[in-house]
Design a protein around this motif. Sequence first.
Motif, PDB file in Angstrom:
ATOM      1  N   PRO A  72      44.541  30.730  34.543  1.00 27.64           N
ATOM      2  CA  PRO A  72      45.193  30.061  35.748  1.00 27.64           C
ATOM      3  C   PRO A  72      45.553  28.684  35.151  1.00 27.64           C
ATOM      4  O   PRO A  72      44.752  28.094  34.440  1.00 27.64           O
ATOM      5  CB  PRO A  72      44.417  30.001  37.064  1.00 27.64           C
ATOM      6  N   HIS A 121      38.552  32.630  40.691  1.00 26.04           N
ATOM      7  CA  HIS A 121      39.396  33.433  41.734  1.00 26.04           C
ATOM      8  C   HIS A 121      40.679  32.921  42.006  1.00 26.04           C
ATOM      9  O   HIS A 121      41.381  33.660  42.932  1.00 26.04           O
ATOM     10  CB  HIS A 121      38.329  33.031  42.771  1.00 26.04           C
ATOM     11  N   SER A 170      44.747  33.013  41.516  1.00 27.53           N
ATOM     12  CA  SER A 170      45.597  33.957  40.879  1.00 27.53           C
ATOM     13  C   SER A 170      46.380  33.304  39.767  1.00 27.53           C
ATOM     14  O   SER A 170      46.660  34.003  38.727  1.00 27.53           O
ATOM     15  CB  SER A 170      46.657  34.420  42.056  1.00 27.53           C
ATOM     16  N   SER A 171      46.955  32.160  39.647  1.00 28.97           N
ATOM     17  CA  SER A 171      47.840  31.551  38.901  1.00 28.97           C
ATOM     18  C   SER A 171      47.709  30.062  38.591  1.00 28.97           C
ATOM     19  O   SER A 171      47.837  29.492  37.509  1.00 28.97           O
ATOM     20  CB  SER A 171      49.171  31.818  39.127  1.00 28.97           C
ATOM     21  N   ASP A 177      42.494  26.558  45.062  1.00 29.34           N
ATOM     22  CA  ASP A 177      43.000  27.528  44.247  1.00 29.34           C
ATOM     23  C   ASP A 177      44.090  28.453  45.154  1.00 29.34           C
ATOM     24  O   ASP A 177      44.052  28.292  46.300  1.00 29.34           O
ATOM     25  CB  ASP A 177      41.939  28.324  43.580  1.00 29.34           C
ATOM     26  N   ASP A 178      44.908  29.479  44.303  1.00 27.82           N
ATOM     27  CA  ASP A 178      45.810  30.169  45.171  1.00 27.82           C
ATOM     28  C   ASP A 178      45.210  31.471  45.354  1.00 27.82           C
ATOM     29  O   ASP A 178      45.925  32.621  45.106  1.00 27.82           O
ATOM     30  CB  ASP A 178      47.190  29.927  44.584  1.00 27.82           C
ATOM     31  N   GLY A 179      43.744  31.796  45.334  1.00 24.94           N
ATOM     32  CA  GLY A 179      43.066  33.024  45.298  1.00 24.94           C
ATOM     33  C   GLY A 179      43.052  33.665  46.651  1.00 24.94           C
ATOM     34  O   GLY A 179      43.941  33.115  47.465  1.00 24.94           O
ATOM     35  N   PRO A 180      42.287  34.588  46.805  1.00 27.34           N
ATOM     36  CA  PRO A 180      42.154  35.022  48.313  1.00 27.34           C
ATOM     37  C   PRO A 180      41.262  34.259  49.248  1.00 27.34           C
ATOM     38  O   PRO A 180      41.663  34.803  50.629  1.00 27.34           O
ATOM     39  CB  PRO A 180      41.247  36.351  47.788  1.00 27.34           C
ATOM     40  N   ARG A 217      35.911  37.444  46.825  1.00 23.69           N
ATOM     41  CA  ARG A 217      35.371  36.569  46.159  1.00 23.69           C
ATOM     42  C   ARG A 217      33.823  36.868  45.901  1.00 23.69           C
ATOM     43  O   ARG A 217      33.149  35.882  45.808  1.00 23.69           O
ATOM     44  CB  ARG A 217      35.391  35.204  46.976  1.00 23.69           C
ATOM     45  N   THR A 231      46.845  28.561  51.407  1.00 27.20           N
ATOM     46  CA  THR A 231      46.538  29.727  50.461  1.00 27.20           C
ATOM     47  C   THR A 231      45.281  29.308  49.684  1.00 27.20           C
ATOM     48  O   THR A 231      44.812  28.153  49.678  1.00 27.20           O
ATOM     49  CB  THR A 231      47.560  29.779  49.727  1.00 27.20           C
ATOM     50  N   GLY A 232      44.509  30.235  49.546  1.00 29.42           N
ATOM     51  CA  GLY A 232      43.541  30.257  48.574  1.00 29.42           C
ATOM     52  C   GLY A 232      42.268  29.438  49.300  1.00 29.42           C
ATOM     53  O   GLY A 232      42.255  29.413  50.415  1.00 29.42           O
TER      54      GLY A 232
END
Length: 485
Positions: free
Chosen positions: A361, A394, A396-397, A416-419, A440, A472-473
């Motif tokens: 990422p 964790h 995504s991008s 971050d842009d994770g879950p 996570r 997000t994230g």
Amino acid sequence: MSRWWPESARRSTALAAVLLSVAVFALGWWGIREFVSVQLSRDAVRSTRAQLDRVADAYRLGALDSAVLSGDAQFEVVADDGRAVVHSTQLSRLDPAWRPLPPAPVGAPDGWTTTTTEALHPGTHPQWREYRTYTVVGTVVDNVPAALVEPTGRTGSTVAEGLAPSTSGAHYRLTVYLFVLPWDTLNTLKLFDETLAVFVPVAVLLTALVAWLAAGRALRPVEAIRRELAEVSASQLGRRVPVPRSRDEIARLANTTNATLDRLQHTHEQQERFVADASHELRSPLANLRTGLEVALAHPERADWPAVAERSLLDVGRLHRITADLLQLAVDPGGVARVPVDLADVVREQVAERSAGSGKPAVRSFVDGPAVVLGEPVQLERLLRNLLDNAVRHASSAVTVTVGHHAGTVVLEVLDDGPGIPPAERERVFDRFARLDDARTRDAGGSGLGLTLAREIARRHGGSLVVADSATGACLLVRLPAEGA
């Protein structure tokens, strides 16, 4: 400690009070006695001199019958040629070998006075207490007719006793001496001594009793603290000593003792956590490493040794990260040096280092000018590294790092842009080796201690680390005191 001095604090206090009171009362006794003795002696001299003046005036007025002295008065009248005109029978009785006192110097005028001392020597007389030195006051009476003098060498209780009619026209210059009697002074001092001989021991005993009771009362909380400390053990570190309601030194001692016990309990719990965490978390990679090596050694001809070495290296790396994080958490922060650190520079370096990689990422940063805090550079770098490692694993991008200021603090945000992290789990992610049920969960690349260590470093620097709300994230927010704030 001396062998004769008691070891007990209570007994030592009582004994010290007794010795001090004895010293004070003894000095007071001696000082007051000397003061009273001097004052009484001065009063006796003034009284005797007043009697002497009356005798001298009687000679001048020719009325010796008015010169009445007490029955135990000691006096002597001496002529210029050294002959004793008359002296009291007391002198002859107390000193059989008594010799007349010297007359006044030639040329001494009428009214001339003197003060001297004279010792009596009783010899075989039973009144040995009379063997003492007396103060003697004297005065000169001039131009005394022979009718008040002759015959000379008389003894009696008054200066007129034994006088005989005389037709002589001679006149004498007489020196009249009167002894200062110490009996009133001695009797008063004796009464004073007898009174204090009863009062001082009673006062010393009362002082000892009061000191004993006061020391016992003062040391009662100390004994309670001692008993409670005696019960403290490795399995009962939660016990605390009682704090007295007073605000004296013992109360401060109890508070300090409890604070020390708090630190000991915290250290003990920290050590227990360290041992438990180490034994729990090191067991899995060690078991994997051992199993892989044992299987490969059991069938060496069929083993893919490069793959075995690669898996072993991964397990060793994981062991290294876990050990380093555990040791970092166990470090005592008390001795850490604090120097100015620009958190903006730390962020730029970390972001530049991670931007060089590929297939991961993207990491971006937004820095709002210098962000200087006081801290240990290596630990602050470790804090940011752990946050970035967690975000990169964790995301995504993309991962975004922001540094700014707010109300005297430096604010570091890693997004971050994770879950993301569910609200119910936002505190639990900072627990050691915490595992979440969703995406996570801890992967093979982490030690399970990264966020725990990051929060601990923030706390050591007077700041905080929390999971903040984000669209997000996951958003990890660090606040540290700015330099000079």
